[in-house]
Design a protein around this motif. Sequence first.
Motif, mmCIF file in Angstrom:
data_model
loop_
_atom_site.group_PDB
_atom_site.id
_atom_site.type_symbol
_atom_site.label_atom_id
_atom_site.label_comp_id
_atom_site.label_asym_id
_atom_site.label_seq_id
_atom_site.Cartn_x
_atom_site.Cartn_y
_atom_site.Cartn_z
ATOM 1 N N VAL A 191 27.436 -47.453 31.954
ATOM 2 C CA VAL A 191 27.369 -46.579 33.128
ATOM 3 C C VAL A 191 26.198 -45.625 32.932
ATOM 4 O O VAL A 191 26.106 -44.946 31.902
ATOM 5 C CB VAL A 191 28.675 -45.767 33.292
ATOM 6 N N GLN A 192 25.306 -45.589 33.902
ATOM 7 C CA GLN A 192 24.138 -44.711 33.832
ATOM 8 C C GLN A 192 24.547 -43.306 34.287
ATOM 9 O O GLN A 192 24.371 -42.924 35.442
ATOM 10 C CB GLN A 192 23.014 -45.258 34.699
ATOM 11 N N LEU A 193 25.077 -42.556 33.347
ATOM 12 C CA LEU A 193 25.639 -41.249 33.667
ATOM 13 C C LEU A 193 24.573 -40.262 34.137
ATOM 14 O O LEU A 193 24.877 -39.310 34.864
ATOM 15 C CB LEU A 193 26.378 -40.705 32.441
ATOM 16 N N GLN A 194 23.333 -40.495 33.726
ATOM 17 C CA GLN A 194 22.265 -39.582 34.114
ATOM 18 C C GLN A 194 22.124 -39.478 35.636
ATOM 19 O O GLN A 194 21.736 -38.435 36.160
ATOM 20 C CB GLN A 194 20.936 -40.030 33.486
ATOM 21 N N GLN A 195 22.457 -40.551 36.348
ATOM 22 C CA GLN A 195 22.364 -40.508 37.806
ATOM 23 C C GLN A 195 23.343 -39.498 38.416
ATOM 24 O O GLN A 195 23.181 -39.081 39.571
ATOM 25 C CB GLN A 195 22.625 -41.895 38.391
ATOM 26 N N LEU A 196 24.363 -39.099 37.639
ATOM 27 C CA LEU A 196 25.343 -38.114 38.111
ATOM 28 C C LEU A 196 25.083 -36.725 37.536
ATOM 29 O O LEU A 196 25.910 -35.824 37.661
ATOM 30 C CB LEU A 196 26.753 -38.572 37.731
ATOM 31 N N HIS A 197 23.933 -36.554 36.896
ATOM 32 C CA HIS A 197 23.636 -35.304 36.192
ATOM 33 C C HIS A 197 23.744 -34.085 37.104
ATOM 34 O O HIS A 197 24.371 -33.081 36.760
ATOM 35 C CB HIS A 197 22.244 -35.379 35.571
ATOM 36 N N ASP A 198 23.133 -34.149 38.272
ATOM 37 C CA ASP A 198 23.133 -32.991 39.173
ATOM 38 C C ASP A 198 24.558 -32.634 39.613
ATOM 39 O O ASP A 198 24.940 -31.459 39.633
ATOM 40 C CB ASP A 198 22.257 -33.262 40.401
ATOM 41 N N PHE A 199 25.320 -33.665 39.965
ATOM 42 C CA PHE A 199 26.706 -33.415 40.371
ATOM 43 C C PHE A 199 27.500 -32.799 39.229
ATOM 44 O O PHE A 199 28.236 -31.811 39.422
ATOM 45 C CB PHE A 199 27.369 -34.716 40.819
ATOM 46 N N LEU A 200 27.371 -33.369 38.008
ATOM 47 C CA LEU A 200 28.148 -32.872 36.877
ATOM 48 C C LEU A 200 27.746 -31.446 36.504
ATOM 49 O O LEU A 200 28.599 -30.614 36.166
ATOM 50 C CB LEU A 200 27.986 -33.811 35.676
ATOM 51 N N SER A 201 26.462 -31.140 36.573
ATOM 52 C CA SER A 201 26.004 -29.779 36.283
ATOM 53 C C SER A 201 26.623 -28.786 37.254
ATOM 54 O O SER A 201 27.094 -27.711 36.864
ATOM 55 C CB SER A 201 24.473 -29.704 36.363
ATOM 56 N N GLU A 202 26.633 -29.145 38.522
ATOM 57 C CA GLU A 202 27.204 -28.274 39.544
ATOM 58 C C GLU A 202 28.710 -28.113 39.324
ATOM 59 O O GLU A 202 29.253 -27.003 39.429
ATOM 60 C CB GLU A 202 26.930 -28.860 40.927
ATOM 61 N N TRP A 203 29.390 -29.200 39.012
ATOM 62 C CA TRP A 203 30.842 -29.144 38.818
ATOM 63 C C TRP A 203 31.196 -28.297 37.601
ATOM 64 O O TRP A 203 32.084 -27.446 37.666
ATOM 65 C CB TRP A 203 31.398 -30.561 38.658
ATOM 66 N N VAL A 204 30.495 -28.508 36.502
ATOM 67 C CA VAL A 204 30.756 -27.738 35.283
ATOM 68 C C VAL A 204 30.497 -26.252 35.519
ATOM 69 O O VAL A 204 31.256 -25.392 35.074
ATOM 70 C CB VAL A 204 29.893 -28.272 34.119
ATOM 71 N N GLU A 205 29.436 -25.931 36.240
ATOM 72 C CA GLU A 205 29.025 -24.545 36.441
ATOM 73 C C GLU A 205 29.926 -23.804 37.422
ATOM 74 O O GLU A 205 30.281 -22.640 37.206
ATOM 75 C CB GLU A 205 27.576 -24.511 36.952
ATOM 76 N N ASN A 206 30.326 -24.475 38.507
ATOM 77 C CA ASN A 206 30.905 -23.742 39.635
ATOM 78 C C ASN A 206 32.320 -24.138 40.049
ATOM 79 O O ASN A 206 32.901 -23.495 40.930
ATOM 80 C CB ASN A 206 29.985 -23.867 40.857
ATOM 81 N N SER A 207 32.888 -25.178 39.461
ATOM 82 C CA SER A 207 34.202 -25.629 39.932
ATOM 83 C C SER A 207 35.335 -24.710 39.511
ATOM 84 O O SER A 207 36.395 -24.688 40.136
ATOM 85 C CB SER A 207 34.491 -27.042 39.415
ATOM 86 N N GLY A 208 35.151 -23.980 38.406
ATOM 87 C CA GLY A 208 36.237 -23.165 37.875
ATOM 88 C C GLY A 208 37.288 -23.981 37.149
ATOM 89 O O GLY A 208 38.349 -23.461 36.785
ATOM 90 N N ALA A 209 37.013 -25.265 36.913
ATOM 91 C CA ALA A 209 37.998 -26.142 36.282
ATOM 92 C C ALA A 209 38.054 -25.978 34.771
ATOM 93 O O ALA A 209 39.028 -26.401 34.142
ATOM 94 C CB ALA A 209 37.695 -27.599 36.620
ATOM 95 N N LEU A 210 37.026 -25.382 34.182
ATOM 96 C CA LEU A 210 36.901 -25.366 32.731
ATOM 97 C C LEU A 210 36.962 -23.946 32.174
ATOM 98 O O LEU A 210 36.530 -22.986 32.823
ATOM 99 C CB LEU A 210 35.576 -26.007 32.305
ATOM 100 N N GLN A 211 37.478 -23.837 30.944
ATOM 101 C CA GLN A 211 37.378 -22.570 30.239
ATOM 102 C C GLN A 211 35.902 -22.240 30.035
ATOM 103 O O GLN A 211 35.066 -23.137 29.903
ATOM 104 C CB GLN A 211 38.089 -22.673 28.878
#
Length: 686
Positions: A191-211
């Motif tokens: 799976v070419q995860l790099q293609q999802l880099h922008d989405f994952l960066s946004e989710w990690v930064e702003n979703s509030g899902a993570l400590q």
Amino acid sequence: MTARRILVTSALPYANGPIHIGHLVEYIQTDIWVRFQKLIGNRCVYVCADDTHGTAIMIRARNEGRSEEELIAAMQAAHERDFAGFDIEFDNYGSTNAAENRELCGQFWQALRGAGLIVERDVEQLFDPVAQTFLADRFVRGTCPKCKSPNQPGDNCSACGQTYSPSELIDPQSTLSGATPELRSAKHLFVQLQQLHDFLSEWVENSGALQSETANYLKGHFLSDELRDWDISRPAPYFGFEIPDSPGNYWYVWFDAPIGYIASTAQWCAAHGEQLADWWQSDATEIHHFIGKDITYFHTLFWPGMLKTAGYSLPTKVRIHGFLNVGGQKMSKSIGTLITAEKYLEHLDPSYLRYFYATKLTPRVEDLDLGIDEFADKVNSDLVGKVVNLASRTAKFAHALGLSETYPDDGGLFANAAAAGERIAAAYEACDYSRAMRLIMELADAANPFIEHAQPWVLKKDPAREAELRDVCTIGLNLFRQLCVYLSPVLPRLAERCGELLGDPITRWAQSQQPLTGRSVQKFTHMLTRVKPEDLQKMIDENRDQAAASQADTPDAGTAEDRWNDSGQPLADEPLAEEITIDDFAKVDLRIARVVAAEQVPEARKLLKLTLSLGGEERRQVFAGIKAAYEPDQLVGRLVVMVANLKPRQMKFGLSEGMVAAAGPGGPDVFVITVDEGAQPGQRVH
């Protein structure tokens, strides 16, 4: 208030071994949270499953002369038995080998294919010509290519710490058959995860899902660079699901394991007439994953990427916990601290472990330590000496008298404890069980002096004071019941016994707000017994003796080195520096300092601002790169080691006047060096 709809998961236990007390940290933590949500009236469904695929399962089944299906069925029965023994209640417990999981894996795969995320590539790997299987690192041993130490595993040398690929070993040998493996090429799918880099960066930064420490770790270690392609397949032979459009290749266990969360939910939906989309494709449903810190990467990058691509809901929260140590050391079979759930239940009440873990668990990613004396003290002092004590000192009198028709004047004890319910609930919600237990024990500390002062055992001797005795017992038993309501997510058995004693089962948080009056009381039966440190030591000794017996034929069994099993990797990653003289060392002025203030540096990615006291009026401002590992309030009051004569450095955030000593590779895995009790700020470290 509208009830929330919540789906909860724990990481899937691997079907290659028994549940032990280290695993139970997670399942007890999750079960407490689920029970709390149900108690306050939310609709909460808890699903899990056995993780059943992979080479290890295939090899073990082969060695034991049975099919993989027979092996995983036996392991699942054992796992479910052990979970039930610790009062861990799943709404559905499935298996990743289920038909529902195969179907869902196909759906996810087609979504990844359709999004253009799958790429094929040839990979060279060692192959056992006798066992007819490609070999994972742990199934290869040989001579280290660097230090020439023999009998080393396929990934790193235990003697010198060197890392390497299995193909680099000198004279490699398969642990499955003893044959010399061959280097063969096989097609793998990525799976070419790099293609999802922008989405994952946004989710990690702003979703509030993570400590916060987890988000900072991901941003600093993975998302700051290009994401690597994820090898998602394994060639035959392999126990798992064959990839429909790539015959001879199987989905890697880490592909189908998290999809098992959805498959287990699908089974629950089918049994209860529910729609899967309402639970996994609806903004009205919260999804909470509870996991250990060792599988953070899979659940915070791969899994969100898969969910997003396949059109499923993203996690509302990924709640990550640390590991369990016993007596300050990593759990070990040879010293008896790798205690199975089954062995624990032979010796001790599961309520004890549930409560002990609750006193240790916080919202942060912190390791827990189980000390024998502390364990016994918490059980005996808190549960027996404070909580059950209220019932044991009053119920035997109330059995004959019943409860008063109206609730007597207790000086505000019940009302104050009722008002504390909101703070206790907030602590449970935040997974800050340690705080919840402290708040509850404060209520117990307030209640017990009332009984001690009222002395119902003295009132019993005077028939003229029967009404007074009834009132005292009514107060004592209501305060006990109130504590049992608050503790019921942690101690369901105690809550059940309380309900039986007073003829009113504990089913709602709101029961803590209203006292019981005018009813009979059943005969008191013993609820919890005191635990002795020697009981725990006996369990550990039995475990150690069994481990020694089972490993008697292996050359390393019972050695001192096995007690700690420290990896050589840290030293390999950062080799020893050049030799220095004692005079060189004396130039570095290491001092004990106390952290008197700590605060975030919002514009800095890695730094916390610390104010250190060297005693008296001497203060130093230090910027330390530990933001991903610590919250400021964790540090205030700690004694640390600082380099006190380091030349001050002007940074954009301010002047840094020293350095705090710490260990570890960085990110959340950095550990501030602390000192033993008795050291004082200003003392020099020699």
